[in-house]
Design a protein around this motif. Structure first.
Motif, short mmCIF file in Angstrom:
data_model
loop_
_atom_site.label_atom_id
_atom_site.label_comp_id
_atom_site.label_asym_id
_atom_site.label_seq_id
_atom_site.Cartn_x
_atom_site.Cartn_y
_atom_site.Cartn_z
N ILE A 123 1.70 -0.94 0.38
CA ILE A 123 0.16 0.22 -0.02
C ILE A 123 0.86 0.75 -0.29
CG2 ILE A 123 -1.88 1.38 1.47
CD1 ILE A 123 -2.68 -0.98 2.66
N ASP A 124 0.54 2.13 -0.69
CA ASP A 124 0.87 3.66 -0.90
C ASP A 124 0.83 4.44 -0.06
OD1 ASP A 124 3.23 2.85 -3.50
OD2 ASP A 124 1.05 3.06 -4.03
N LEU A 125 -0.88 4.15 0.33
CA LEU A 125 -1.39 5.30 1.59
C LEU A 125 -2.01 4.83 1.97
CD1 LEU A 125 -2.66 8.93 0.66
CD2 LEU A 125 -4.05 7.40 0.75
N VAL A 126 -2.78 4.80 3.02
CA VAL A 126 -3.61 4.58 4.10
C VAL A 126 -4.50 5.75 3.87
CG1 VAL A 126 -4.91 3.37 5.92
CG2 VAL A 126 -2.56 2.14 4.93
N CYS A 127 -5.67 5.99 3.98
CA CYS A 127 -6.88 6.49 4.12
C CYS A 127 -7.35 5.98 5.34
CB CYS A 127 -7.64 7.13 3.42
SG CYS A 127 -9.34 8.44 3.66
N ILE A 128 -7.31 6.61 7.17
CA ILE A 128 -8.10 6.19 7.59
C ILE A 128 -9.01 7.17 7.69
CG2 ILE A 128 -7.98 6.10 10.12
CD1 ILE A 128 -5.39 5.72 10.42
N MET A 129 -10.97 6.80 7.32
CA MET A 129 -11.70 7.69 7.62
C MET A 129 -11.76 8.13 9.41
SD MET A 129 -12.64 7.71 4.54
CE MET A 129 -14.18 8.98 4.74
N SER A 130 -12.01 9.62 9.45
CA SER A 130 -12.38 9.63 10.81
C SER A 130 -13.64 10.38 11.10
CB SER A 130 -11.58 11.42 10.83
OG SER A 130 -10.73 11.82 10.06
N VAL A 131 -14.60 10.60 10.18
CA VAL A 131 -15.60 10.37 10.26
C VAL A 131 -16.15 8.65 9.20
CG1 VAL A 131 -16.00 12.85 10.03
CG2 VAL A 131 -16.34 11.24 8.06
N VAL A 144 -4.36 6.77 14.23
CA VAL A 144 -3.46 6.94 13.74
C VAL A 144 -1.78 6.41 14.24
CG1 VAL A 144 -1.74 8.68 12.66
CG2 VAL A 144 -4.12 8.94 12.74
N LYS A 145 -1.73 6.14 15.37
CA LYS A 145 -0.61 6.11 16.51
C LYS A 145 -0.30 4.29 15.93
CE LYS A 145 -1.19 8.35 20.34
NZ LYS A 145 -2.06 8.64 21.24
N GLN A 146 -1.66 3.41 16.17
CA GLN A 146 -1.48 2.02 15.93
C GLN A 146 -0.71 1.77 14.23
OE1 GLN A 146 -5.04 -0.12 16.07
NE2 GLN A 146 -5.27 0.93 18.46
N LEU A 147 -1.00 2.94 13.43
CA LEU A 147 -0.77 2.45 11.58
C LEU A 147 1.14 2.87 12.06
CD1 LEU A 147 -1.26 1.93 8.63
CD2 LEU A 147 -2.20 4.23 8.76
N LYS A 148 0.83 4.24 11.91
CA LYS A 148 2.45 4.64 12.05
C LYS A 148 3.20 3.71 12.80
CE LYS A 148 5.39 7.48 11.31
NZ LYS A 148 5.91 8.20 9.91
N LYS A 149 3.24 2.47 13.67
CA LYS A 149 3.66 1.59 14.40
C LYS A 149 3.92 0.54 13.42
CE LYS A 149 3.37 -0.90 18.76
NZ LYS A 149 2.69 -1.75 19.40
N LEU A 150 2.62 0.14 12.75
CA LEU A 150 3.50 -0.92 11.50
C LEU A 150 3.33 -0.68 10.63
CD1 LEU A 150 1.50 -4.05 10.84
CD2 LEU A 150 -0.05 -2.24 9.96
N TYR A 165 7.66 -2.44 9.76
CA TYR A 165 7.86 -2.92 7.77
C TYR A 165 8.60 -1.93 7.47
CZ TYR A 165 4.58 -6.45 8.94
OH TYR A 165 3.23 -7.82 9.16
N SER A 166 9.02 -1.23 8.09
CA SER A 166 10.02 0.07 7.02
C SER A 166 9.45 0.58 5.73
CB SER A 166 11.86 -0.18 6.76
OG SER A 166 12.10 -1.45 8.15
N SER A 167 8.21 0.61 5.49
CA SER A 167 7.52 1.04 4.31
C SER A 167 7.24 2.45 4.89
CB SER A 167 6.58 0.11 4.67
OG SER A 167 4.95 1.27 4.22
N GLU A 168 7.57 2.88 2.75
CA GLU A 168 6.90 5.11 3.05
C GLU A 168 5.84 5.07 3.18
OE1 GLU A 168 10.29 5.75 1.08
OE2 GLU A 168 10.48 5.47 2.94
N CYS A 169 4.72 3.84 2.97
CA CYS A 169 3.36 4.37 3.29
C CYS A 169 2.86 5.27 3.79
CB CYS A 169 1.94 2.77 3.82
SG CYS A 169 0.79 3.28 3.51
N LEU A 170 1.76 6.26 3.27
CA LEU A 170 1.80 7.62 4.28
C LEU A 170 -0.04 7.22 4.43
CD1 LEU A 170 2.26 10.23 0.96
CD2 LEU A 170 3.32 10.12 2.42
N ILE A 171 -0.05 8.42 5.92
CA ILE A 171 -1.31 8.15 6.65
C ILE A 171 -1.92 9.41 6.26
CG2 ILE A 171 -2.58 8.05 8.66
CD1 ILE A 171 0.63 6.87 10.04
#
Ligand code: DX5
Ligand code: ZN
Length: 215
Positions: A131-139, A156-162, A166-172
């Motif tokens: 995944i290049d970007l994860v969009c967390i729906m906040s609504v 957001v904190k949990q995703l950052k940790k994940l 994986y040393s991934s470049e994925c954007l939040i």
């Protein structure tokens, strides 16, 4: 890396789309956020392909397209042809997410996955590297102008940790109810892209509010 701001066109004045598109061009915004809704996956219909083509004619920044539709695979090529730079599909709308993401990338776009508020971050454990970007729906997806769900900070904190694991470049990316009251905490938790609809377009001076979120 500084945070990216993606104003959501859903909150623009549809009778003045050229004006609002040019406002984003000349502002400090980074991307255009485009919400496509089908009235099935979400209880609302936004706008479709001809409207996006009209926006694209004037837009001078990357198009971040958020598909809130069932069976999004049917339209991947269409959105590539329309000039989408990032194409985000919903986790909840994809039976074969890995295949969908590969298809998005093979069409030359960055591949995003959006998570509804009830979908745990752990659902992405086996796919985060693709995944290049994860969009967390906040609504809950479907409408602009709703209130921000506070549990988002924790997600957001949990995703950052994940991502770090994986040393991934994925954007939040955070989508829904983003304002001057929550943006700094979102960034502190690890957000990279903030979508803002009402906070930008319902303001007296939209460019000023974009600047504020960017600061
Ligand atoms: C909601 C959309 C959002 C929406 C955000 O389903 O995905 O992009 O436009 O609007 P605000 O910022 O008003 O919550
Ligand atoms: Zn959106």
């Amino acid at each position: 890396m500084s945070v990216k701001i993606a104003p959501s066109i859903l909150a623009a004045d549809f009778a003045n789309l050229e004006r609002d598109t040019k406002m984003i061009n000349s502002s400090e915004a980074d991307w255009f956020h485009i919400d496509i809704m089908d009235g099935v996956f979400v209880p609302n219909i936004s706008f479709g392909i001809p409207v996006l083509a009209a926006i694209q004619k004037h837009a001078k920044k990357p198009l971040d397209v958020h598909l809130m539709i069932i069976d999004p695979d049917r339209y991947i090529e269409t959105f590539a042809d329309l000039g989408a730079a990032i194409l985000t599909v919903h986790y909840e709308a994809c039976d074969h997410l890995h295949r969908t993401l590969q298809k998005i990338k093979s069409c030359g776009m960055k591949a995003g996955v959006a998570l509804n508020p009830h979908t745990p971050i752990a659902s992405l454990d086996s796919i985060i590297q693709d995944i290049d970007l994860v969009c967390i729906m906040s609504v809950n997806p479907g409408f602009g102008g709703q209130s921000f769900i506070e549990n988002t900070f924790e997600k957001v904190k949990q995703l950052k940790k994940l991502i770090n694991q994986y040393s991934s470049e994925c954007l939040i990316e955070i989508d829904g109810g983003v304002t001057n009251t929550n943006y700094s905490e979102l960034i502190a938790c690890g957000a990279n892209v903030l979508v803002a609809g009402s906070y930008v377009f319902k303001a007296e001076n939209p460019a000023e509010n974009i600047k504020l979120l960017k600061s």
